[in-house]
Write a protein that holds these residues in place. Structure first.
Motif, PDB file in Angstrom:
ATOM      1  N   TRP A  23       0.832  -1.210   0.000  1.00  0.00           N
ATOM      2  CA  TRP A  23       0.000   0.000   0.000  1.00  0.00           C
ATOM      3  C   TRP A  23       0.864   1.256   0.000  1.00  0.00           C
ATOM      4  O   TRP A  23       0.673   2.166  -0.809  1.00  0.00           O
ATOM      5  CB  TRP A  23      -0.908  -0.059   1.217  1.00  0.00           C
ATOM      6  CG  TRP A  23      -1.859   1.081   1.373  1.00  0.00           C
ATOM      7  CD1 TRP A  23      -2.086   2.113   0.502  1.00  0.00           C
ATOM      8  CD2 TRP A  23      -2.733   1.307   2.482  1.00  0.00           C
ATOM      9  NE1 TRP A  23      -3.029   2.966   0.991  1.00  0.00           N
ATOM     10  CE2 TRP A  23      -3.446   2.496   2.204  1.00  0.00           C
ATOM     11  CE3 TRP A  23      -2.971   0.627   3.672  1.00  0.00           C
ATOM     12  CZ2 TRP A  23      -4.387   3.007   3.101  1.00  0.00           C
ATOM     13  CZ3 TRP A  23      -3.921   1.128   4.551  1.00  0.00           C
ATOM     14  CH2 TRP A  23      -4.613   2.315   4.264  1.00  0.00           C
ATOM     15  N   GLN A  24       1.841   1.296   0.913  1.00  0.00           N
ATOM     16  CA  GLN A  24       2.720   2.456   0.976  1.00  0.00           C
ATOM     17  C   GLN A  24       3.552   2.586  -0.299  1.00  0.00           C
ATOM     18  O   GLN A  24       3.825   3.706  -0.767  1.00  0.00           O
ATOM     19  CB  GLN A  24       3.643   2.340   2.187  1.00  0.00           C
ATOM     20  CG  GLN A  24       4.535   3.552   2.412  1.00  0.00           C
ATOM     21  CD  GLN A  24       3.737   4.821   2.689  1.00  0.00           C
ATOM     22  OE1 GLN A  24       2.850   4.820   3.540  1.00  0.00           O
ATOM     23  NE2 GLN A  24       4.038   5.890   1.966  1.00  0.00           N
ATOM     24  N   LYS A  83       4.091   6.713  -6.480  1.00  0.00           N
ATOM     25  CA  LYS A  83       3.093   7.413  -7.294  1.00  0.00           C
ATOM     26  C   LYS A  83       2.500   6.523  -8.387  1.00  0.00           C
ATOM     27  O   LYS A  83       2.165   6.988  -9.480  1.00  0.00           O
ATOM     28  CB  LYS A  83       3.696   8.680  -7.913  1.00  0.00           C
ATOM     29  CG  LYS A  83       4.170   9.690  -6.878  1.00  0.00           C
ATOM     30  CD  LYS A  83       4.586  10.988  -7.501  1.00  0.00           C
ATOM     31  CE  LYS A  83       5.082  11.977  -6.445  1.00  0.00           C
ATOM     32  NZ  LYS A  83       4.068  12.257  -5.421  1.00  0.00           N
ATOM     33  N   PRO A  94      -4.604  11.134  -4.079  1.00  0.00           N
ATOM     34  CA  PRO A  94      -5.017  10.767  -2.709  1.00  0.00           C
ATOM     35  C   PRO A  94      -6.517  10.622  -2.554  1.00  0.00           C
ATOM     36  O   PRO A  94      -6.979  10.043  -1.563  1.00  0.00           O
ATOM     37  CB  PRO A  94      -4.469  11.921  -1.858  1.00  0.00           C
ATOM     38  CG  PRO A  94      -4.313  13.057  -2.803  1.00  0.00           C
ATOM     39  CD  PRO A  94      -3.977  12.460  -4.134  1.00  0.00           C
ATOM     40  N   VAL A 103       1.643   4.343  -3.003  1.00  0.00           N
ATOM     41  CA  VAL A 103       1.542   5.786  -2.778  1.00  0.00           C
ATOM     42  C   VAL A 103       2.898   6.463  -2.976  1.00  0.00           C
ATOM     43  O   VAL A 103       3.001   7.500  -3.646  1.00  0.00           O
ATOM     44  CB  VAL A 103       0.992   6.072  -1.361  1.00  0.00           C
ATOM     45  CG1 VAL A 103       0.996   7.564  -1.076  1.00  0.00           C
ATOM     46  CG2 VAL A 103      -0.417   5.503  -1.214  1.00  0.00           C
ATOM     47  N   SER A 104       3.957   5.881  -2.429  1.00  0.00           N
ATOM     48  CA  SER A 104       5.274   6.514  -2.467  1.00  0.00           C
ATOM     49  C   SER A 104       5.826   6.600  -3.884  1.00  0.00           C
ATOM     50  O   SER A 104       6.420   7.612  -4.279  1.00  0.00           O
ATOM     51  CB  SER A 104       6.253   5.749  -1.573  1.00  0.00           C
ATOM     52  OG  SER A 104       5.815   5.767  -0.229  1.00  0.00           O
ATOM     53  N   SER A 158      -0.687   6.658   6.480  1.00  0.00           N
ATOM     54  CA  SER A 158      -0.611   7.680   7.521  1.00  0.00           C
ATOM     55  C   SER A 158      -1.867   8.535   7.549  1.00  0.00           C
ATOM     56  O   SER A 158      -2.314   8.959   8.620  1.00  0.00           O
ATOM     57  CB  SER A 158       0.623   8.561   7.290  1.00  0.00           C
ATOM     58  OG  SER A 158       0.552   9.213   6.032  1.00  0.00           O
ATOM     59  N   SER A 209      -2.821   7.530   1.783  1.00  0.00           N
ATOM     60  CA  SER A 209      -1.672   6.848   2.375  1.00  0.00           C
ATOM     61  C   SER A 209      -2.079   6.217   3.705  1.00  0.00           C
ATOM     62  O   SER A 209      -3.068   6.628   4.330  1.00  0.00           O
ATOM     63  CB  SER A 209      -0.533   7.847   2.602  1.00  0.00           C
ATOM     64  OG  SER A 209      -0.922   8.818   3.554  1.00  0.00           O
ATOM     65  N   SER A 250      -9.993   8.623   3.169  1.00  0.00           N
ATOM     66  CA  SER A 250      -9.431   8.179   4.439  1.00  0.00           C
ATOM     67  C   SER A 250     -10.532   7.745   5.395  1.00  0.00           C
ATOM     68  O   SER A 250     -10.387   6.739   6.112  1.00  0.00           O
ATOM     69  CB  SER A 250      -8.586   9.293   5.061  1.00  0.00           C
ATOM     70  OG  SER A 250      -9.369  10.460   5.263  1.00  0.00           O
TER      71      SER A 250
END
Length: 307
Positions: A67-68, A74, A79, A71-72, A86, A84, A269
């Protein structure tokens, strides 16, 4: 003198021949007893951690890493589509600080458990009647199977029209989703009871309700327990569907309503938070209630050896 020795030798040989089958039978019984012996030694803590705790933690960690990574690097750079980890954690922290996180969970869990208990009270005798009375089985059995395959979300609009936006509507949707599963599970369990058990019970004088309570239900317990697990799954899914569709200040905010609020606010989120909480509650109920019951039933039947 020689004849006496011959007679003695023949007697000794006969004694050996007579005792050999007895010794073999004793050895066979000892071997069967050893196979049936249940070792009750306590499992070391390290072995428990490695076998039962480490695998799910590894799976969760792998999901978080993937998952990270999405996102990291891209791979999914919006979003609004994939927040993310976090960001979801910040949502959890905010709900906790506001004191609403446990309220979300308790609102849904209390409804789900109460609705499931009501379904249990209704579905168990219904399943017994359907399983034991041929005419009722022919009349109601296909209807129960059809209700079980009907999506629970289909019951929400008529339940709102009939009962209004209150908890009665929620419980009605839960019952319509869970009762058929519980009843069909019990019917399946009764169908799998060996006829020898039923005849033995009648021979011992168990008839009527005593026969049902002491013979049929214990023998049908594995299938009944499977129906209970499926009934809880249908209860939880039905409740989430009802909370997503029907919203009212009088109903409070459960996990389904939290999911719908996240969609209305375009907050992924919050949507992910609701999804994770729904998943965690489902897993927790299974681990705390149904898995111990299943292990106990299997162990009592010699199908699961305590390690």
């Amino acid at each position: 003198m020689a004849s006496t020795e011959t007679t003695t030798a023949s007697k000794d040989t006969g004694a050996v021949k007579d005792t050999a089958p007895g010794q073999d039978l004793a050895g066979l019984e000892a071997g069967l007893d050893a196979l049936e012996t249940v070792h009750t030694a306590r499992t070391p803590l390290r072995q428990t951690l490695v076998q039962k705790v480490l695998p799910p933690l590894t799976a969760v960690l792998l999901v978080l890493v993937v998952w990270q990574g999405l996102v990291s690097f891209k791979i999914v750079d919006d979003p609004n589509k994939l927040p993310s980890p976090s960001a979801v954690w910040d949502e959890v922290s905010a709900a906790w600080m506001q004191g609403t996180l446990l309220d979300y969970i308790w609102t849904s869990v209390s409804r789900g458990l109460l609705g499931f208990l009501l379904a249990l009270v209704i579905g168990t005798p219904l399943g017994l009647v359907v399983a034991r009375v041929r005419f009722i089985r022919s009349a109601i059995g296909p209807i129960l199977s059809g209700l079980q395959s009907l999506p629970s979300v289909a019951w929400v609009p008529p339940a709102v029209i009939w009962l209004g936006l209150d908890n009665k509507m929620m419980y009605a949707v839960i019952l319509l989703g869970a009762v058929p599963s519980i009843a069909n599970g019990l019917v399946s369990g009764v169908d799998q009871v060996p006829p020898l058990f039923l005849r033995a019970g009648r021979t011992l004088g168990a008839t009527g309700l005593r026969h049902t309570w002491h013979i049929v239900l214990p023998a049908a317990l594995p299938g009944y327990l499977a129906g209970l697990k499926q009934g809880w799954a249908f209860s939880w899914r039905s409740l989430m569907a009802a909370e997503i569709i029907a919203s009212s200040p009088d109903l409070g905010i459960g996990l389904g309503q939290l999911l719908e609020n996240g969609r209305n606010a375009s907050s992924m989120s919050m949507v992910f938070l609701a999804i994770f909480l729904i998943l965690i509650v489902g897993i927790a109920i299974d681990l705390l209630i149904f898995s111990p019951l299943e292990r106990r039933v299997l162990r009592s039947r010699g199908l699961l050896v305590r390690s």
